[in-house]
Write an enzyme that holds these catalytic residues in place. Sequence first.
Site, PDB file in Angstrom:
ATOM      1  N   SER A  54      -1.801  24.413  58.285  1.00  0.00           N
ATOM      2  CA  SER A  54      -0.728  25.534  58.649  1.00  0.00           C
ATOM      3  C   SER A  54      -1.567  26.998  58.747  1.00  0.00           C
ATOM      4  O   SER A  54      -2.471  27.184  59.312  1.00  0.00           O
ATOM      5  CB  SER A  54       0.390  25.536  58.154  1.00  0.00           C
ATOM      6  N   ASP A  83       4.063  25.587  64.376  1.00  0.00           N
ATOM      7  CA  ASP A  83       5.387  25.406  63.878  1.00  0.00           C
ATOM      8  C   ASP A  83       6.236  26.644  63.445  1.00  0.00           C
ATOM      9  O   ASP A  83       7.454  26.342  63.222  1.00  0.00           O
ATOM     10  CB  ASP A  83       5.497  24.307  63.012  1.00  0.00           C
ATOM     11  N   THR A 135       3.244  26.223  47.819  1.00  0.00           N
ATOM     12  CA  THR A 135       1.787  26.017  48.730  1.00  0.00           C
ATOM     13  C   THR A 135       0.750  27.026  48.133  1.00  0.00           C
ATOM     14  O   THR A 135      -0.372  26.721  48.496  1.00  0.00           O
ATOM     15  CB  THR A 135       1.974  26.433  50.088  1.00  0.00           C
TER      16      THR A 135
HETATM   17  P1  NG1 Z   1       5.809  28.623  49.721  1.00  0.00           P
HETATM   18  O1  NG1 Z   1       4.433  28.926  49.297  1.00  0.00           O
HETATM   19  O2  NG1 Z   1       6.563  27.948  48.509  1.00  0.00           O
HETATM   20  O3  NG1 Z   1       6.566  30.130  49.530  1.00  0.00           O
HETATM   21  C1  NG1 Z   1       5.543  28.942  52.401  1.00  0.00           C
HETATM   22  C2  NG1 Z   1       6.554  29.729  52.858  1.00  0.00           C
HETATM   23  C3  NG1 Z   1       7.906  28.556  53.246  1.00  0.00           C
HETATM   24  C4  NG1 Z   1       7.246  27.325  54.131  1.00  0.00           C
HETATM   25  C5  NG1 Z   1       6.057  26.845  53.313  1.00  0.00           C
HETATM   26  C6  NG1 Z   1       5.216  25.614  54.176  1.00  0.00           C
HETATM   27  C7  NG1 Z   1       7.483  31.975  52.534  1.00  0.00           C
HETATM   28  C8  NG1 Z   1       8.126  32.931  51.786  1.00  0.00           C
HETATM   29  N1  NG1 Z   1       7.259  30.622  51.993  1.00  0.00           N
HETATM   30  O4  NG1 Z   1       6.011  28.253  51.006  1.00  0.00           O
HETATM   31  O5  NG1 Z   1       8.676  29.170  53.978  1.00  0.00           O
HETATM   32  O6  NG1 Z   1       6.834  27.757  55.551  1.00  0.00           O
HETATM   33  O7  NG1 Z   1       4.963  27.713  53.197  1.00  0.00           O
HETATM   34  O8  NG1 Z   1       4.360  26.363  55.196  1.00  0.00           O
HETATM   35  O9  NG1 Z   1       7.428  32.402  53.845  1.00  0.00           O
HETATM   36 ZN    ZN Z   2       2.715  25.951  60.308  1.00  0.00          ZN
END
Ligand code: NG1
Ligand code: ZN
EC number: 5.4.2.3
Length: 560
Positions: free
Chosen positions: A64, A280, A499
């Site tokens: 992503s 996405d 992530t």
């Molecule tokens: P994490 O790293 O758990 O905060 C991030 C985004 C999520 C989601 C995921 C998957 C923020 C604060 N967090 O997650 O909304 O999109 O990546 O791609 O934007």
């Molecule tokens: Zn994405």
Amino acid sequence: MDLGAITKYSALHAKPSGLILQYGTAGFRTKAEHLDHVMFRMGLLAALRSKQTKSTIGVMVTASHNPEEDNGVKLVDPLGEMLAPSWEEHATCLANAEEQDMQRVLIDISEKEAVNLQQDAFVVVGRDTRPSSEKLSQSVIDGVTVLGGQFHDYGLLTTPQLHYMVYCRNTGGRYGKATLEGYYQKLSKAFVELIKQASCSGDEYRSLKVDCANGIGALKLREMEHYFSQGLSVQLFNDGSKGKLNHLCGADFVKSHQKPPHGMEIKSNERCCSFDGDADRIVYYYYDADGHFHLIDGDKIATLISSFLKELLVEIGESLNIGVVQTAYANGSSTQYLEEVMKVPVYCTKTGVKHLHHKAQEFDIGVYFEANGHGTALFSTAVEMKIKQSEQLEEKKRKAAKMLENIIDLFNQAAGDAISDMLVIEAILALKGLTVQQWDALYTDLPNRQLKVQVADRRVISTTNAERQAVTPPGLQEAINDLVKKYKLSRAFVRPSGTEDVVRVYAEADSQESADHLAHEVSLAVFQLAGGIGERPQPAETTCSINNAFGLGTANKHTV
Ligand code: NG1
Ligand code: ZN
């Protein structure tokens, strides 16, 4: 299950010993060179899941919005949804099993989930434009094949396109044709039909600048643009021809820095948007006549979409319900506007679209968006029934029902989709005759700041109340409460990222300065109470360059 063959092939995709990975918010993600064994094993797991559900399962190779050197993998369940939670656990076990334990773990999963191993398996695979993706998707295919599964490799696809393919294949073609052509035609037809109904076309000629994050979105939008060109002309930037994926561009960069992407020339009042690396997510933005940058994030997108859908529901005079689902990152002003002005119920779930998606399914129309621009709208069968019955309705109501039908076709109901969301937004702006400034003026965002803190083990932080309160470590929530009290219209929370190996801090307040101070003070509390490592968090003003190196934003008052 041919255990001999599995062992033999697994050795060709050997796991680096000691490496432990977690199936996180969006599957596995890490440096690409550590992922070969994970890919092979996810191929095995996808085949098992396919046998169990007697359906096609999807595997997407992408990381992503993360840097180009990273990669990742996630499985797509039969209705285009994220993998079921019990299978996420299996995924983690399988990915982390040492070579000699692989067979046992596979057998365990098959037994626990009562998988009929004689059943056929079918897996579809897609990948983004990362240099590492092609080889890694081949490892997925090796895994599928060694379990006797069949596959179709779609090659380069956006993540939502793969979700769409899975959904189409498992609904016997009723949702659409499981080809790129089918996707382009379905969405474009709905868009062109919708836009024809616009009496005032808003801007006389509709055009939009799109920052494609140097990713897959550029390729697919270029393939698609002639399908909808009678309704919208798109100008593509950061199309991958020179820049690096997600580097200084893309939806994540724009949202977290609250700045425009590099590589795009923007004149005042021009409507622009950014996709992320796998298309996405989408955010909009523009410069006003005074040279101020305005970000229109997922919250404002949800507001535009839900207010339009609510109007259509009122028009067809139906008591169908509509709800909006957000996360703790939603700007406080958006929640207030939705609840108090639009009178739409708003719900908050944990971060990660799977949580939002699940909640949104409870409504006749469920609109869900993360503030970062990942989201969609879901429609119940009751809405579809109502549309079918609309033949008997009077002219005006019939028109509203027709619009609703086109909107349902235009949303990729299998997943949040930047291309589909873009077309929905463009159609609504045209139908309502709204300019980007008028859309932006629905409400004013509270100034906010997001920061990251490095700690030894982010799992020491646990949360409750949809991640808005910290339960552990002891004393952290009390410290946050005391800090929040010092500022007006303030709110702050912390949570471990799913992530990245960081703790995320979010703060909002009545001014940018206050939001920055609050975020910094909360970061210090996390650093002290949750085992911070490395340099202590510095105040925003003095850490501009350091913050930027970590991909964090500091400027909100950017001017051209
Ligand atoms: P994490 O790293 O758990 O905060 C991030 C985004 C999520 C989601 C995921 C998957 C923020 C604060 N967090 O997650 O909304 O999109 O990546 O791609 O934007
Ligand atoms: Zn994405």
